[in-house]
Design an enzyme around this catalytic site. Structure first.
Site, PDB file in Angstrom:
ATOM      1  N   PRO A 161     -12.283  29.372  -4.994  1.00 21.62           N
ATOM      2  CA  PRO A 161     -11.461  28.765  -4.095  1.00 21.62           C
ATOM      3  C   PRO A 161     -12.389  27.618  -3.348  1.00 21.62           C
ATOM      4  O   PRO A 161     -13.622  27.955  -2.998  1.00 21.62           O
ATOM      5  CB  PRO A 161     -11.155  29.833  -3.047  1.00 21.62           C
ATOM      6  CG  PRO A 161     -12.108  30.941  -3.304  1.00 21.62           C
ATOM      7  CD  PRO A 161     -12.604  30.605  -4.868  1.00 21.62           C
ATOM      8  N   MET A 162     -11.928  26.340  -3.198  1.00 18.14           N
ATOM      9  CA  MET A 162     -12.949  25.523  -2.447  1.00 18.14           C
ATOM     10  C   MET A 162     -12.010  24.448  -1.730  1.00 18.14           C
ATOM     11  O   MET A 162     -10.948  23.730  -1.915  1.00 18.14           O
ATOM     12  CB  MET A 162     -13.396  24.451  -3.743  1.00 18.14           C
ATOM     13  CG  MET A 162     -14.488  25.311  -4.428  1.00 18.14           C
ATOM     14  SD  MET A 162     -15.340  24.339  -5.645  1.00 18.14           S
ATOM     15  CE  MET A 162     -13.886  24.709  -6.825  1.00 18.14           C
ATOM     16  N   THR A 163     -12.376  24.556  -0.422  1.00 16.85           N
ATOM     17  CA  THR A 163     -12.006  23.901   0.761  1.00 16.85           C
ATOM     18  C   THR A 163     -12.031  22.243   0.335  1.00 16.85           C
ATOM     19  O   THR A 163     -13.220  21.967   0.035  1.00 16.85           O
ATOM     20  CB  THR A 163     -12.701  24.082   2.096  1.00 16.85           C
ATOM     21  OG1 THR A 163     -12.295  25.459   2.250  1.00 16.85           O
ATOM     22  CG2 THR A 163     -12.255  23.137   3.291  1.00 16.85           C
ATOM     23  N   GLY A 209      -9.007  27.900   0.724  1.00 21.16           N
ATOM     24  CA  GLY A 209      -8.499  28.606   1.588  1.00 21.16           C
ATOM     25  C   GLY A 209      -7.738  27.891   2.354  1.00 21.16           C
ATOM     26  O   GLY A 209      -7.558  26.778   2.889  1.00 21.16           O
ATOM     27  N   HIS A 219      -9.097  36.249   2.216  1.00 20.63           N
ATOM     28  CA  HIS A 219     -10.642  35.705   2.381  1.00 20.63           C
ATOM     29  C   HIS A 219     -11.379  36.574   3.301  1.00 20.63           C
ATOM     30  O   HIS A 219     -11.373  36.439   4.564  1.00 20.63           O
ATOM     31  CB  HIS A 219     -10.399  34.226   2.934  1.00 20.63           C
ATOM     32  CG  HIS A 219     -11.693  33.583   2.801  1.00 20.63           C
ATOM     33  ND1 HIS A 219     -12.860  34.137   2.645  1.00 20.63           N
ATOM     34  CD2 HIS A 219     -12.393  32.222   2.803  1.00 20.63           C
ATOM     35  CE1 HIS A 219     -13.958  33.304   2.554  1.00 20.63           C
ATOM     36  NE2 HIS A 219     -13.476  32.223   2.573  1.00 20.63           N
ATOM     37  N   GLY A 220     -12.193  37.600   2.760  1.00 17.90           N
ATOM     38  CA  GLY A 220     -12.878  38.289   3.607  1.00 17.90           C
ATOM     39  C   GLY A 220     -14.511  38.227   3.480  1.00 17.90           C
ATOM     40  O   GLY A 220     -15.269  39.028   3.586  1.00 17.90           O
ATOM     41  N   ALA A 221     -14.773  36.765   3.075  1.00 18.73           N
ATOM     42  CA  ALA A 221     -16.040  36.536   2.718  1.00 18.73           C
ATOM     43  C   ALA A 221     -16.761  35.508   3.585  1.00 18.73           C
ATOM     44  O   ALA A 221     -16.065  34.873   4.643  1.00 18.73           O
ATOM     45  CB  ALA A 221     -16.275  36.013   1.361  1.00 18.73           C
ATOM     46  N   TYR A 239     -16.490  34.626   7.759  1.00 21.80           N
ATOM     47  CA  TYR A 239     -15.277  34.109   8.538  1.00 21.80           C
ATOM     48  C   TYR A 239     -14.655  35.524   9.046  1.00 21.80           C
ATOM     49  O   TYR A 239     -15.224  36.601   8.911  1.00 21.80           O
ATOM     50  CB  TYR A 239     -14.211  33.362   7.634  1.00 21.80           C
ATOM     51  CG  TYR A 239     -14.769  32.108   7.303  1.00 21.80           C
ATOM     52  CD1 TYR A 239     -14.850  31.020   8.002  1.00 21.80           C
ATOM     53  CD2 TYR A 239     -15.488  31.879   5.975  1.00 21.80           C
ATOM     54  CE1 TYR A 239     -15.406  29.931   7.833  1.00 21.80           C
ATOM     55  CE2 TYR A 239     -15.874  30.517   5.650  1.00 21.80           C
ATOM     56  CZ  TYR A 239     -15.921  29.571   6.584  1.00 21.80           C
ATOM     57  OH  TYR A 239     -16.491  28.306   6.199  1.00 21.80           O
TER      58      TYR A 239
HETATM   59  C1  LIG Z   1     -16.861  22.291  -1.524  1.00 26.18           C
HETATM   60  C2  LIG Z   1     -16.587  23.739  -1.504  1.00 26.18           C
HETATM   61  C3  LIG Z   1     -15.637  24.309  -0.622  1.00 26.18           C
HETATM   62  C4  LIG Z   1     -15.487  25.864  -0.752  1.00 26.18           C
HETATM   63  N1  LIG Z   1     -14.726  26.367   0.068  1.00 26.18           N
HETATM   64  C5  LIG Z   1     -14.394  27.846  -0.038  1.00 26.18           C
HETATM   65  C6  LIG Z   1     -13.179  28.429   0.288  1.00 26.18           C
HETATM   66  O1  LIG Z   1     -12.421  27.782   0.960  1.00 26.18           O
HETATM   67  N2  LIG Z   1     -13.084  29.719   0.296  1.00 26.18           N
HETATM   68  C7  LIG Z   1     -14.155  30.259  -0.320  1.00 26.18           C
HETATM   69  O2  LIG Z   1     -14.012  31.563  -0.471  1.00 26.18           O
HETATM   70  N3  LIG Z   1     -15.329  29.906  -0.979  1.00 26.18           N
HETATM   71  C8  LIG Z   1     -15.373  28.426  -0.850  1.00 26.18           C
HETATM   72  N4  LIG Z   1     -16.606  28.062  -1.487  1.00 26.18           N
HETATM   73  C9  LIG Z   1     -17.302  28.943  -2.372  1.00 26.18           C
HETATM   74  C10 LIG Z   1     -16.799  28.896  -3.761  1.00 26.18           C
HETATM   75  O3  LIG Z   1     -15.590  29.459  -4.047  1.00 26.18           O
HETATM   76  C11 LIG Z   1     -18.079  29.483  -4.640  1.00 26.18           C
HETATM   77  O4  LIG Z   1     -18.036  30.665  -4.427  1.00 26.18           O
HETATM   78  C12 LIG Z   1     -19.235  28.541  -4.744  1.00 26.18           C
HETATM   79  O5  LIG Z   1     -18.867  27.248  -4.634  1.00 26.18           O
HETATM   80  C13 LIG Z   1     -20.145  29.139  -5.787  1.00 26.18           C
HETATM   81  O6  LIG Z   1     -19.605  28.873  -7.154  1.00 26.18           O
HETATM   82  P1  LIG Z   1     -19.953  27.601  -7.938  1.00 26.18           P
HETATM   83  O7  LIG Z   1     -21.672  27.726  -7.908  1.00 26.18           O
HETATM   84  O8  LIG Z   1     -19.457  27.901  -9.167  1.00 26.18           O
HETATM   85  O9  LIG Z   1     -19.568  26.396  -7.246  1.00 26.18           O
HETATM   86  C14 LIG Z   1     -16.661  26.697  -1.501  1.00 26.18           C
HETATM   87  C15 LIG Z   1     -17.334  25.814  -2.115  1.00 26.18           C
HETATM   88  C16 LIG Z   1     -17.650  24.604  -2.084  1.00 26.18           C
HETATM   89  C17 LIG Z   1     -18.646  23.866  -3.161  1.00 26.18           C
END
Ligand SMILES: Cc1cc2nc3c(=O)[nH]c(=O)nc-3n(C[C@H](O)[C@H](O)[C@H](O)COP(=O)(O)O)c2cc1C
Length: 375
Positions: free
Chosen positions: A34-36, A68, A179-181, A184
Site C-alpha cells: 500500500p502506498m499513499t 491507505g 491498517h494497524g501499522a 496510525y
Molecule cells: C510513497 C509511499 C507511501 C506509502 N504509503 C503507505 C500507506 O498508505 N500505507 C501503508 O501501510 N504503508 C505505506 N507505505 C509503506 C509501504 O507499504 C512499504 O511498506 C514500504 O515502502 C517498504 O516497502 P519497499 O521497500 O518495497 O518500498 C508507503 C511507502 C511509500 C514509499
C-alpha cells in the site's frame, strides 16, 4: 535449488505459485504494498488511479493492496487528495478500480485507514475535526490539541471500519486490509507509548489490542465468512523508527493471538528490510514470526528489489543476503507466503512481469522521482 536451475526459472517457479488467503486464491506470490499517492482530488480515485493499479495487475502483480483510504469518520484523515472509502462518488470510483484490476487478471483489497493522532492541520472537508487517539498523545510523545477517544468515538470508528469493509465486498473488492501499522490509530492503541488508557483498552498487551480486535470482529461480522481480512502491523512508527511493540516472541504473540481469534485471515508484517531477523537466536523475520505464532498466512515487505545487490544477484553475480535467492529460500521454507513490493513497483509498473519472466537485466534501480507521478 538444483545446480541446473537458473535464478530466473527458480524465481518464476516459486513466485508463480498461487496462494489462498481465506476464500481468495491469489494467482502468485507478489503483492503491491500500500502506498499513499495523493492523486485523488475530493477523495475520488479517478481514471489515472484506475489505470495505475490496472497496469501493475496486467503486468503480473497477484494482489494489489491499495494506498491507505480513509474510513468514514471525520477525524480519519487530513488530506482531500487521499482517496476516501465512503461516499457515493468515492465508492463508485473505487468500484471501477476493482473492476479494472480484475479485468487485468489481478486481485485487489483496499487498505482501510484512520490516522488518529498523526492528524495535524486538516484540509476541507476535515478542517474542523479534532485529532483523536487512545490518550490524546502523539507518537512523538507530545499532547498537542488531540482528544482521548470516548466510548462513543470508539463505537463510531469501529462502525466506520465495518461499513467500509461491507462496502468493499459489495462493490467488488476481494478482501480488505486493516491498517494497524506505522503509528496510525490502531497502532496508537497497540503501542504503550501512545496508549495510557486505564479502561479496558489500555494496560497490558492484550488490553491494548482490544480496540483493534473489536474492529476485526466487527468487520468479520458484516462480510462473508470466506472474504479475507488482512491485518497490517509494524514494530516501527512513522515518527519513531526505533519503536517496538514487542521485544520478544511472547510479547508479539500476546498481540497477534487476539487479532487472529477475532477473525484475521492473514497478517502483513511491515518491516523496512525484510531480511533482518526480528528477535535473537533465529533468522525469522517479523512475517516469519507472525506465521509461526499464529499459523496464519503472512506477507513480508521491505526493500525488495531496491538495491544494486538485489539486481546483481538476479543477474547471477553472487547472492548477497538480501538478494533474490534469500527471498526465494524463505518462501520455499514457508517462512512467509507472499512478498509485498513497494517502491520498486512505483519505479517500474512492469517489475512483476520482468521478474516472473526472468528479464532481470531490464530492471532499473529505484529513483525517488517515481514518487512524483502515477505512471
Ligand atoms: C510513497 C509511499 C507511501 C506509502 N504509503 C503507505 C500507506 O498508505 N500505507 C501503508 O501501510 N504503508 C505505506 N507505505 C509503506 C509501504 O507499504 C512499504 O511498506 C514500504 O515502502 C517498504 O516497502 P519497499 O521497500 O518495497 O518500498 C508507503 C511507502 C511509500 C514509499
Amino acid at each position: 535449488m538444483t545446480v541446473t536451475e537458473s535464478p530466473a526459472s527458480r524465481a518464476a517457479e516459486i513466485l508463480s505459485r498461487p496462494v489462498a488467503l481465506n476464500g481468495l486464491t491469489v494467482p502468485n506470490r507478489i503483492a503491491m504494498a500500500p502506498m499513499t499517492r495523493m492523486f485523488s482530488p475530493g477523495g475520488v480515485p479517478g481514471e489515472d488511479v484506475r489505470s495505475y493499479y490496472a497496469r501493475r495487475a496486467a503486468a503480473g502483480v497477484g494482489l494489489i493492496v491499495t494506498e491507505g483510504t480513509y474510513v468514514g469518520h471525520d477525524s480519519a484523515g487530513q488530506s482531500d487528495r487521499v482517496p476516501r472509502f465512503h461516499g457515493e462518488e468515492q465508492l463508485a470510483g473505487w468500484a471501477e478500480v476493482a473492476a479494472d484490476v480484475h479485468a487485468a487478471g489481478g486481485t485487489i483489497v483496499p487498505q482501510l485507514w484512520h490516522i488518529g493522532m498523526v492528524r495535524k492541520q486538516g484540509e476541507p472537508p476535515f478542517a474542523d475535526a479534532p485529532a483523536v487517539g487512545p490518550s490524546g498523545i502523539r507518537v512523538d510523545g507530545t499532547e498537542g490539541t488531540g482528544k482521548a477517544m470516548t466510548r462513543r468515538d470508539l463505537d463510531d470508528v469501529i462502525g466506520a471500519f465495518a461499513d467500509a469493509a461491507r462496502d468493499a465486498e459489495r462493490i467488488g473488492f476481494d478482501g480488505v486490509e486493516l491498517h494497524g501499522a506505522h503509528g496510525y490509530l490502531l497502532d496508537q492503541f497497540l503501542w504503550a507509548g501512545t496508549n495510557r488508557r486505564t479502561d479496558a483498552y489500555g494496560g497490558d498487551a492484550v488490553a491494548r489490542t482490544a480496540f483493534a480486535a473489536e474492529i476485526v470482529a466487527a468487520v468479520r461480522a458484516v462480510v462473508s465468512p470466506e472474504f479475507p481480512v488482512i491485518f497490517r502491523y509494524s514494530q516501527w512508527k512513522q515518527e519513531a523508527y526505533d519503536a517496538r511493540l514487542a521485544e520478544t516472541p511472547e510479547e508479539l504473540e500476546a498481540i497477534l493471538a487476539p487479532l487472529a481469534a477475532a477473525g484475521v485471515d492473514a497478517f502483513h508484517a511491515s518491516t523496512r528490510r525484510y531480511w533482518v531477523p526480528e528477535f535473537d537466536d533465529s533468522d525469522l523475520n517479523l512475517a516469519g514470526w507472525t506465521k509461526k505464532l499464529t499459523g496464519k498466512p503472512a506477507i513480508t515487505v521491505g526493500s525488495v528489489g531496491l538495491d544494486g545487490d538485489f539486481l546483481r544477484a538476479f543477474a547471477g553475480e553472487g547472492a548477497p543476503v538480501q538478494g533474490i535467492d534469500d527471498l526465494l529460500d524463505r518462501l520455499e521454507r514457508d517462512e512467509f507466503d507472499m512478498v509485498a513490493v513497494g517502491r520498486a513497483l512505483l519505479q517500474d509498473p512492469q517489475w512483476a512481469a520482468k521478474v516472473l519472466g526472468g528479464r532481470f537485466d531490464e530492471l532499473t534501480p529505484y529513483d525517488a522521482a517515481a514518487l512524483k507521478t502515477l505512471s
